[in-house]
Enzyme design. Sequence first.
Site, PDB file in Angstrom:
ATOM      1  N   ARG A   1     -39.119   0.346  -2.520  1.00  0.00           N
ATOM      2  CA  ARG A   1     -40.404   0.984  -3.030  1.00  0.00           C
ATOM      3  C   ARG A   1     -40.555   2.196  -2.815  1.00  0.00           C
ATOM      4  O   ARG A   1     -40.913   2.710  -1.674  1.00  0.00           O
ATOM      5  CB  ARG A   1     -41.367   0.004  -2.527  1.00  0.00           C
ATOM      6  CG  ARG A   1     -40.965  -1.724  -2.896  1.00  0.00           C
ATOM      7  CD  ARG A   1     -42.240  -2.453  -3.038  1.00  0.00           C
ATOM      8  NE  ARG A   1     -41.666  -3.551  -3.440  1.00  0.00           N
ATOM      9  CZ  ARG A   1     -42.410  -4.706  -4.019  1.00  0.00           C
ATOM     10  NH1 ARG A   1     -43.626  -4.672  -3.743  1.00  0.00           N
ATOM     11  NH2 ARG A   1     -41.908  -5.688  -4.382  1.00  0.00           N
TER      12      ARG A   1
ATOM     13  N   GLU B   1     -43.158   3.973  -2.761  1.00  0.00           N
ATOM     14  CA  GLU B   1     -44.452   4.357  -2.577  1.00  0.00           C
ATOM     15  C   GLU B   1     -44.751   5.283  -1.598  1.00  0.00           C
ATOM     16  O   GLU B   1     -44.292   5.377  -0.491  1.00  0.00           O
ATOM     17  CB  GLU B   1     -45.398   2.889  -2.139  1.00  0.00           C
ATOM     18  CG  GLU B   1     -45.257   1.786  -3.002  1.00  0.00           C
ATOM     19  CD  GLU B   1     -45.384   0.349  -2.478  1.00  0.00           C
ATOM     20  OE1 GLU B   1     -45.153   0.345  -1.290  1.00  0.00           O
ATOM     21  OE2 GLU B   1     -45.208  -0.546  -3.234  1.00  0.00           O
TER      22      GLU B   1
ATOM     23  N   ARG C   1     -48.089  -0.465   7.879  1.00  0.00           N
ATOM     24  CA  ARG C   1     -47.878  -1.779   7.428  1.00  0.00           C
ATOM     25  C   ARG C   1     -47.025  -1.691   6.104  1.00  0.00           C
ATOM     26  O   ARG C   1     -46.726  -2.765   5.392  1.00  0.00           O
ATOM     27  CB  ARG C   1     -49.041  -2.785   7.368  1.00  0.00           C
ATOM     28  CG  ARG C   1     -49.778  -2.119   6.164  1.00  0.00           C
ATOM     29  CD  ARG C   1     -50.927  -3.185   5.987  1.00  0.00           C
ATOM     30  NE  ARG C   1     -51.817  -2.614   4.975  1.00  0.00           N
ATOM     31  CZ  ARG C   1     -52.540  -3.358   4.140  1.00  0.00           C
ATOM     32  NH1 ARG C   1     -52.667  -4.797   4.292  1.00  0.00           N
ATOM     33  NH2 ARG C   1     -53.526  -2.887   2.796  1.00  0.00           N
ATOM     34  N   HIS C   2     -46.957  -0.268   5.830  1.00  0.00           N
ATOM     35  CA  HIS C   2     -45.712  -0.122   4.414  1.00  0.00           C
ATOM     36  C   HIS C   2     -44.574   0.609   4.953  1.00  0.00           C
ATOM     37  O   HIS C   2     -44.651   1.558   5.682  1.00  0.00           O
ATOM     38  CB  HIS C   2     -46.655   0.790   3.708  1.00  0.00           C
ATOM     39  CG  HIS C   2     -47.656   0.173   2.868  1.00  0.00           C
ATOM     40  ND1 HIS C   2     -48.993   0.066   3.435  1.00  0.00           N
ATOM     41  CD2 HIS C   2     -47.666  -0.882   2.041  1.00  0.00           C
ATOM     42  CE1 HIS C   2     -49.671  -0.718   2.758  1.00  0.00           C
ATOM     43  NE2 HIS C   2     -48.985  -1.163   1.611  1.00  0.00           N
TER      44      HIS C   2
ATOM     45  N   GLU D   1     -51.901  -8.729   3.888  1.00  0.00           N
ATOM     46  CA  GLU D   1     -51.236  -9.705   3.163  1.00  0.00           C
ATOM     47  C   GLU D   1     -49.684  -9.755   3.703  1.00  0.00           C
ATOM     48  O   GLU D   1     -49.204  -8.832   4.077  1.00  0.00           O
ATOM     49  CB  GLU D   1     -50.958  -8.845   1.728  1.00  0.00           C
ATOM     50  CG  GLU D   1     -50.313  -9.697   0.821  1.00  0.00           C
ATOM     51  CD  GLU D   1     -49.910  -8.876  -0.472  1.00  0.00           C
ATOM     52  OE1 GLU D   1     -50.697  -8.306  -1.041  1.00  0.00           O
ATOM     53  OE2 GLU D   1     -48.686  -8.956  -0.687  1.00  0.00           O
TER      54      GLU D   1
ATOM     55  N   SER E   1     -46.950 -12.664  -1.509  1.00  0.00           N
ATOM     56  CA  SER E   1     -47.633 -13.076  -2.660  1.00  0.00           C
ATOM     57  C   SER E   1     -46.825 -13.861  -3.482  1.00  0.00           C
ATOM     58  O   SER E   1     -45.476 -13.651  -3.728  1.00  0.00           O
ATOM     59  CB  SER E   1     -48.446 -11.847  -3.402  1.00  0.00           C
ATOM     60  OG  SER E   1     -47.445 -11.002  -3.882  1.00  0.00           O
TER      61      SER E   1
ATOM     62  N   ARG F   1     -43.514  -7.820   7.728  1.00  0.00           N
ATOM     63  CA  ARG F   1     -44.889  -8.347   7.762  1.00  0.00           C
ATOM     64  C   ARG F   1     -45.232  -9.394   8.633  1.00  0.00           C
ATOM     65  O   ARG F   1     -46.079  -9.495   9.498  1.00  0.00           O
ATOM     66  CB  ARG F   1     -45.605  -8.443   6.390  1.00  0.00           C
ATOM     67  CG  ARG F   1     -45.513  -7.122   5.518  1.00  0.00           C
ATOM     68  CD  ARG F   1     -46.790  -6.602   5.758  1.00  0.00           C
ATOM     69  NE  ARG F   1     -47.095  -5.301   4.949  1.00  0.00           N
ATOM     70  CZ  ARG F   1     -47.515  -5.252   3.816  1.00  0.00           C
ATOM     71  NH1 ARG F   1     -48.129  -6.048   3.152  1.00  0.00           N
ATOM     72  NH2 ARG F   1     -47.832  -3.830   3.278  1.00  0.00           N
TER      73      ARG F   1
HETATM   74  P1  AMO Z   1     -45.275  -8.164  -3.683  1.00  0.00           P
HETATM   75  O1  AMO Z   1     -45.098  -6.757  -4.288  1.00  0.00           O
HETATM   76  O2  AMO Z   1     -46.637  -8.471  -3.448  1.00  0.00           O
HETATM   77  O3  AMO Z   1     -44.774  -9.403  -4.696  1.00  0.00           O
HETATM   78  O4  AMO Z   1     -44.230  -8.143  -2.363  1.00  0.00           O
HETATM   79  C1  AMO Z   1     -44.028  -9.372  -1.583  1.00  0.00           C
HETATM   80  C2  AMO Z   1     -44.455  -9.301  -0.177  1.00  0.00           C
HETATM   81  O5  AMO Z   1     -43.280  -8.410   0.365  1.00  0.00           O
HETATM   82  C3  AMO Z   1     -44.246  -7.407   1.301  1.00  0.00           C
HETATM   83  N1  AMO Z   1     -44.117  -5.945   0.873  1.00  0.00           N
HETATM   84  C4  AMO Z   1     -44.188  -4.913   1.784  1.00  0.00           C
HETATM   85  N2  AMO Z   1     -43.953  -4.953   3.025  1.00  0.00           N
HETATM   86  C5  AMO Z   1     -43.933  -3.685   3.754  1.00  0.00           C
HETATM   87  N3  AMO Z   1     -43.727  -2.492   2.922  1.00  0.00           N
HETATM   88  C6  AMO Z   1     -43.941  -2.469   1.635  1.00  0.00           C
HETATM   89  N4  AMO Z   1     -44.064  -1.238   0.901  1.00  0.00           N
HETATM   90  C7  AMO Z   1     -43.980  -3.822   1.087  1.00  0.00           C
HETATM   91  N5  AMO Z   1     -44.214  -4.219  -0.372  1.00  0.00           N
HETATM   92  C8  AMO Z   1     -44.175  -5.716  -0.331  1.00  0.00           C
HETATM   93  C9  AMO Z   1     -45.203  -7.857   1.617  1.00  0.00           C
HETATM   94  C10 AMO Z   1     -45.678  -8.679   0.253  1.00  0.00           C
HETATM   95  O6  AMO Z   1     -46.572  -9.831   0.357  1.00  0.00           O
HETATM   96  N6  AMO Z   1     -41.933 -10.178  -6.815  1.00  0.00           N
HETATM   97  C11 AMO Z   1     -43.331 -10.418  -6.118  1.00  0.00           C
HETATM   98  C12 AMO Z   1     -43.187 -11.960  -5.161  1.00  0.00           C
HETATM   99  C13 AMO Z   1     -43.213 -13.079  -6.177  1.00  0.00           C
HETATM  100  O7  AMO Z   1     -44.226 -13.258  -6.839  1.00  0.00           O
HETATM  101  O8  AMO Z   1     -42.261 -13.841  -5.794  1.00  0.00           O
HETATM  102  C14 AMO Z   1     -43.447  -9.330  -5.164  1.00  0.00           C
HETATM  103  O9  AMO Z   1     -42.591  -8.527  -4.995  1.00  0.00           O
HETATM  104  O10 AMO Z   1     -45.356  -8.932   2.522  1.00  0.00           O
END
Ligand code: AMO
Length: 431
Positions: free
Chosen positions: A213, A215, A221-222, A355, A358, A406
């Site tokens: 990602r 981002e 936490r990211h 979170e 999701s 997480r």
């Molecule tokens: P989402 O984008 O919420 O959902 O990602 C799911 C879970 O992945 C973790 N997560 C991260 N952890 C750390 N750093 C990040 N940048 C990061 N991005 C995501 C979190 C988050 O809850 N396709 C959907 C899932 C689905 O509906 O099946 C998805 O990607 O714990």
Amino acid sequence: MRTHYTNQITPADAGKDVVVCGWVHEVRDMGKLMFVLLRDRSGIIQITAKSGVTAEPVMAALHGIPKESVLRVSGSVLACKPAPGGVEVSPKSVEVLSVSKSPLPMDVTGKVKAEIDTRLDNRFMDLRKPEVAAIFKLRSRIVSAGIKYLENSGFIEVHTPKIIASASEGGTELFPIAYFDKEAFLAQSPQLYKQTMMSAGFDRVYEIARYFRAEEHDTVRHLNEIMAFDIEMSFIKDEADIMDVLEGLSLAVIKSAAESEEIKFLKKEIEVPKKVDRLRYDDVLDMIAGQGKKIEWGHDIDTEGEKVLGRIMAKEGKDIYFITKYPLNIKPFYTMPDTNKKYARAFDLEHTGDEISSGGQRIHDHAFLVKRLKHWNLKPENFEFYLKAFEYGMPPHGGFGLGIERILMKILNTQIREVVLFPRDRYRLTP
Ligand code: AMO
């Protein structure tokens, strides 16, 4: 090369010959008497060399040996109360397998604290610290516990591509890559592929997935590369069926951690909740408004809102809880609307204000999915392979992604960089 790991040698082995291998943790050299603490994956053992008892070439090999050098030591076991584990080894031969440079880039014994950046720059050495290694042993343990739970629940493992042609979670977070003469990206999630597997008839699939990602976060936490338990399942009544699996998986993971040697070693205590509350988004807005945190209906619950909710739930002794029935407009295009179309059949799983997962039920009707793509200004022609799977028999389905970092950082009450061997963030691309 060895007969024993150091923790396998006990006072009951006194008189036995053993061969141990490991790193020189500490040396106390008093000329005629030398103590070398030798460390391996399992622990530390004392090698005691004495002039007159120990052969001269062995004494010579140990004199001046730099810390963190790698040795193979053969010798006999002696009971010794003051030594670690109540035993020591009297060396008969020593092979120096690798000499360490000195000074060391960081301290391994725990005497001098290092900043996280120094630690990550020298991660191989940081991982020699038993308390750091324990985190990754625990990581291995919880991932296997999760896999076991899913396999016992009828899920099969799939492996989907990490080089992709179109976005699945919104276009802003993709890493573009050079792929011959085509536009390509690193996968943000297996979303479109795991849904396609529902059309294939696999019913229940999981992947220990990698998400990339782009981002520009700089938080505790990211990260830009993460891993998740990613699942998809068919023939569901609604999103509650998926929440049941997520609840079961999360509790299995937490239980495996709670019962682990690593948690005992790290002196942490974890409670495994019996039940996980399912809070509605609307009720959450009221709960946090009661604490002075206002969020307008239709907006996502921001970090501060999540923290306020975390504190409210903590007062009730609840670390882990769902938020359900989100507004449809803040969930991805593939999300199934609820009976009341303002809401989505989607949820997040939260742990102490963050979170951790999701998911939700997905749209399985082709025409409706195309309509939703257009609603989000996405081009159906960019989703050709995905949409095709909906035209020839697609069952009702849904799934979730549960971030491995997480859930582990929450179990350990630490920050995300501590639970990834080589974290990737905005500033860190090496090691
Ligand atoms: P989402 O984008 O919420 O959902 O990602 C799911 C879970 O992945 C973790 N997560 C991260 N952890 C750390 N750093 C990040 N940048 C990061 N991005 C995501 C979190 C988050 O809850 N396709 C959907 C899932 C689905 O509906 O099946 C998805 O990607 O714990």
